[in-house]
Scaffold this motif. Structure first.
Motif, PDB file in Angstrom:
ATOM      1  N   GLY A  23      55.269-154.520 -39.513  1.00  0.00           N
ATOM      2  CA  GLY A  23      54.923-153.273 -38.840  1.00  0.00           C
ATOM      3  C   GLY A  23      56.096-152.319 -38.733  1.00  0.00           C
ATOM      4  N   PHE A  24      57.214-152.816 -38.278  1.00  0.00           N
ATOM      5  CA  PHE A  24      58.364-151.919 -38.102  1.00  0.00           C
ATOM      6  C   PHE A  24      59.024-151.556 -39.432  1.00  0.00           C
ATOM      7  N   LEU A  25      58.918-152.434 -40.426  1.00  0.00           N
ATOM      8  CA  LEU A  25      59.431-152.088 -41.755  1.00  0.00           C
ATOM      9  C   LEU A  25      58.588-150.966 -42.361  1.00  0.00           C
ATOM     10  N   MET A  26      57.281-151.069 -42.238  1.00  0.00           N
ATOM     11  CA  MET A  26      56.415-150.012 -42.761  1.00  0.00           C
ATOM     12  C   MET A  26      56.581-148.718 -41.969  1.00  0.00           C
ATOM     13  N   ALA A  27      56.835-148.826 -40.671  1.00  0.00           N
ATOM     14  CA  ALA A  27      57.065-147.622 -39.871  1.00  0.00           C
ATOM     15  C   ALA A  27      58.347-146.915 -40.318  1.00  0.00           C
ATOM     16  N   ALA A  28      59.307-147.678 -40.788  1.00  0.00           N
ATOM     17  CA  ALA A  28      60.575-147.074 -41.223  1.00  0.00           C
ATOM     18  C   ALA A  28      60.422-146.294 -42.518  1.00  0.00           C
ATOM     19  N   VAL A  29      59.466-146.653 -43.359  1.00  0.00           N
ATOM     20  CA  VAL A  29      59.328-145.976 -44.649  1.00  0.00           C
ATOM     21  C   VAL A  29      58.253-144.888 -44.637  1.00  0.00           C
ATOM     22  N   ASN A  30      57.428-144.828 -43.601  1.00  0.00           N
ATOM     23  CA  ASN A  30      56.390-143.798 -43.507  1.00  0.00           C
ATOM     24  C   ASN A  30      56.895-142.599 -42.714  1.00  0.00           C
ATOM     25  N   PRO A  31      56.417-141.407 -43.056  1.00  0.00           N
ATOM     26  CA  PRO A  31      56.813-140.232 -42.269  1.00  0.00           C
ATOM     27  C   PRO A  31      56.241-140.302 -40.857  1.00  0.00           C
ATOM     28  N   PRO A  32      56.992-139.870 -39.855  1.00  0.00           N
ATOM     29  CA  PRO A  32      56.562-140.013 -38.455  1.00  0.00           C
ATOM     30  C   PRO A  32      55.276-139.272 -38.090  1.00  0.00           C
ATOM     31  N   THR A  33      54.857-138.316 -38.880  1.00  0.00           N
ATOM     32  CA  THR A  33      53.637-137.578 -38.554  1.00  0.00           C
ATOM     33  C   THR A  33      52.396-138.147 -39.226  1.00  0.00           C
ATOM     34  N   SER A  34      52.540-139.226 -39.995  1.00  0.00           N
ATOM     35  CA  SER A  34      51.390-139.770 -40.723  1.00  0.00           C
ATOM     36  C   SER A  34      50.639-140.794 -39.881  1.00  0.00           C
ATOM     37  N   PRO A  35      49.353-140.954 -40.147  1.00  0.00           N
ATOM     38  CA  PRO A  35      48.577-141.981 -39.439  1.00  0.00           C
ATOM     39  C   PRO A  35      49.072-143.397 -39.745  1.00  0.00           C
ATOM     40  N   GLU A  36      49.617-143.592 -40.933  1.00  0.00           N
ATOM     41  CA  GLU A  36      50.147-144.909 -41.294  1.00  0.00           C
ATOM     42  C   GLU A  36      51.304-145.306 -40.386  1.00  0.00           C
ATOM     43  N   PHE A  37      52.099-144.337 -39.983  1.00  0.00           N
ATOM     44  CA  PHE A  37      53.211-144.601 -39.068  1.00  0.00           C
ATOM     45  C   PHE A  37      52.692-145.128 -37.729  1.00  0.00           C
ATOM     46  N   VAL A  38      51.647-144.486 -37.214  1.00  0.00           N
ATOM     47  CA  VAL A  38      51.074-144.897 -35.932  1.00  0.00           C
ATOM     48  C   VAL A  38      50.508-146.302 -36.022  1.00  0.00           C
ATOM     49  N   VAL A  39      49.791-146.594 -37.096  1.00  0.00           N
ATOM     50  CA  VAL A  39      49.223-147.933 -37.275  1.00  0.00           C
ATOM     51  C   VAL A  39      50.327-148.970 -37.415  1.00  0.00           C
ATOM     52  N   SER A  40      51.394-148.637 -38.122  1.00  0.00           N
ATOM     53  CA  SER A  40      52.507-149.574 -38.297  1.00  0.00           C
ATOM     54  C   SER A  40      53.210-149.870 -36.978  1.00  0.00           C
ATOM     55  N   VAL A  41      53.434-148.840 -36.185  1.00  0.00           N
ATOM     56  CA  VAL A  41      54.086-149.047 -34.882  1.00  0.00           C
ATOM     57  C   VAL A  41      53.182-149.875 -33.968  1.00  0.00           C
ATOM     58  N   CYS A  42      51.887-149.597 -33.997  1.00  0.00           N
ATOM     59  CA  CYS A  42      50.957-150.379 -33.168  1.00  0.00           C
ATOM     60  C   CYS A  42      50.925-151.845 -33.591  1.00  0.00           C
ATOM     61  N   SER A  43      50.937-152.110 -34.884  1.00  0.00           N
ATOM     62  CA  SER A  43      50.942-153.503 -35.321  1.00  0.00           C
ATOM     63  C   SER A  43      52.258-154.188 -34.977  1.00  0.00           C
ATOM     64  N   GLY A  44      53.348-153.448 -35.047  1.00  0.00           N
ATOM     65  CA  GLY A  44      54.631-154.012 -34.626  1.00  0.00           C
ATOM     66  C   GLY A  44      54.648-154.348 -33.149  1.00  0.00           C
ATOM     67  N   LEU A  45      54.078-153.482 -32.334  1.00  0.00           N
ATOM     68  CA  LEU A  45      54.017-153.747 -30.896  1.00  0.00           C
ATOM     69  C   LEU A  45      53.079-154.916 -30.578  1.00  0.00           C
ATOM     70  N   MET A  46      51.994-155.035 -31.325  1.00  0.00           N
ATOM     71  CA  MET A  46      51.115-156.198 -31.141  1.00  0.00           C
ATOM     72  C   MET A  46      51.843-157.487 -31.496  1.00  0.00           C
ATOM     73  N   GLY A  47      52.694-157.425 -32.525  1.00  0.00           N
ATOM     74  CA  GLY A  47      53.489-158.589 -32.892  1.00  0.00           C
ATOM     75  C   GLY A  47      54.480-158.964 -31.809  1.00  0.00           C
ATOM     76  N   VAL A  48      55.107-157.954 -31.192  1.00  0.00           N
ATOM     77  CA  VAL A  48      56.034-158.223 -30.091  1.00  0.00           C
ATOM     78  C   VAL A  48      55.300-158.891 -28.937  1.00  0.00           C
TER      79      VAL A  48
END
Length: 65
Positions: A23-48
């Motif tokens: 999740g956080f690796l994908m969030a690092a490569v996606n632009p912060p305004t994209s929906p993919e960024f939001v999904v990646s951060v959410c999956s990273g937080l679910m993992g935490v």
């Protein structure tokens, strides 16, 4: 040495680390305004959350003995 009762919790812990890393690796490569960024951060937080819950469960199971 692994005890038989730690096996299911260890699986949840591994899934949690996979979600955090991916999740956080994908969030690092996606632009912060994209929906993919939001999904990646959410999956990273679910993992935490899953890692923390698994760690607390292991501590609780070991204290009950």
């Amino acid at each position: 040495m692994q005890r038989p009762d730690d096996h299911p919790v260890r699986g949840f812990l591994q899934i949690g680390f996979f979600l955090v890393g991916g999740g956080f690796l994908m969030a690092a490569v996606n632009p912060p305004t994209s929906p993919e960024f939001v999904v990646s951060v959410c999956s990273g937080l679910m993992g935490v959350f899953l890692v923390l819950a698994s760690a607390l469960l292991v501590r609780w199971m070991r204290r009950e003995r």
